[in-house]
Design a protein around this motif. Structure first.
Motif, PDB file in Angstrom:
ATOM      1  N   SER A  57       0.805  -1.397  -0.099  1.00 55.43           N
ATOM      2  CA  SER A  57      -0.095  -0.122  -0.022  1.00 55.43           C
ATOM      3  C   SER A  57       0.764   1.277  -0.131  1.00 55.43           C
ATOM      4  O   SER A  57       0.255   2.505  -0.558  1.00 55.43           O
ATOM      5  CB  SER A  57      -0.914  -0.093   1.160  1.00 55.43           C
ATOM      6  N   LYS A  65      -5.658  -3.881  -3.451  1.00 51.09           N
ATOM      7  CA  LYS A  65      -7.078  -4.478  -2.835  1.00 51.09           C
ATOM      8  C   LYS A  65      -6.871  -5.831  -2.392  1.00 51.09           C
ATOM      9  O   LYS A  65      -6.045  -6.589  -3.189  1.00 51.09           O
ATOM     10  CB  LYS A  65      -8.001  -4.473  -4.010  1.00 51.09           C
ATOM     11  N   ALA A 138      -9.627  -1.220   4.824  1.00 49.08           N
ATOM     12  CA  ALA A 138      -8.842  -1.827   3.789  1.00 49.08           C
ATOM     13  C   ALA A 138      -8.492  -3.173   4.173  1.00 49.08           C
ATOM     14  O   ALA A 138      -8.355  -4.047   3.293  1.00 49.08           O
ATOM     15  CB  ALA A 138      -7.618  -1.032   3.569  1.00 49.08           C
TER      16      ALA A 138
END
Length: 207
Positions: A57, A65, A138
């Motif tokens: 990330s 994702k 997330a």
């Protein structure tokens, strides 16, 4: 708990590893020898552990994702379990050790540790403190998998380091060196069985 024979080198395992090796032979898998297949942009998909999410990330802010593992016809399963703290029965100062562990088990300390090692918080109270693992977060998928039974414990045996090491070595031989699948798994079975034999099957200490 006495042998890996017929399991790690059984027909299902051989078939699964043969499929993975065929993906390599067909050029569908990046060998990732520099550990940058994903962060370097060579591969759009990376099948790894939760500890890589912070790195990924960071490389691609707001563009990574987490998705469930594929279902090849018999459901999807992911491994779970990590290192644990414990106190031996013969600890000289068990009270002091327990006070230390009680501190580590506080929600904010659990969350602090999971931030440091990229793991999933081990308690509901710590999860509630983290927006990453909250509803819509997330990394919420990890919590959903833990609660729904998709995540299954790794082998609960003192031989786990030997099991993990032998399989990791076989996996590398099959995927990177393209070694014959059955032979590589047979070798892993012998390594595991030797460890089990060396420790008399890890019998319980008893009373």
């Amino acid at each position: 708990m006495r042998t890996a024979e017929g399991f790690l080198n059984g027909p299902e395992a051989v078939g699964a590893m043969t499929t993975l090796q065929n993906w390599v032979k067909e050029g569908l898998v990046d060998p990732n020898k520099d550990d940058k297949a994903f962060t370097g942009g060579r591969s759009p998909i990376s099948w790894v552990g939760h500890w890589t999410y912070p790195e990924f990330s960071k490389a691609f802010p707001d563009d990574v994702k987490i998705v469930p593992l594929p279902d090849f016809g018999k459901g999807t399963v992911t491994g779970m379990g990590s290192w644990q703290w414990g106190v031996t029965a013969g600890a000289v100062d068990g009270d002091a050790v327990w006070r230390f562990l009680a501190h580590l088990l506080k929600p904010r300390e659990v969350l602090r540790m999971s931030r440091a090692n990229g793991a999933v918080p081990a308690t509901d109270s710590a999860v509630e403190l983290s927006p990453r693992f909250a509803e819509g977060g997330a990394e919420r998928l990890f919590i959903e998998q833990l609660k729904s039974g998709v995540a299954r414990p790794r082998s609960q045996t003192p031989a786990y380091p030997a099991v993990s090491g032998a399989f990791s070595r076989a996996f590398a031989e099959i995927m990177l060196d393209r070694a014959p699948v059955k032979a590589a798994l047979d070798k892993a079975v012998r390594r595991i069985d030797k460890d089990l034999a060396d420790h008399q099957g890890y019998p319980s200490a008893g009373p």
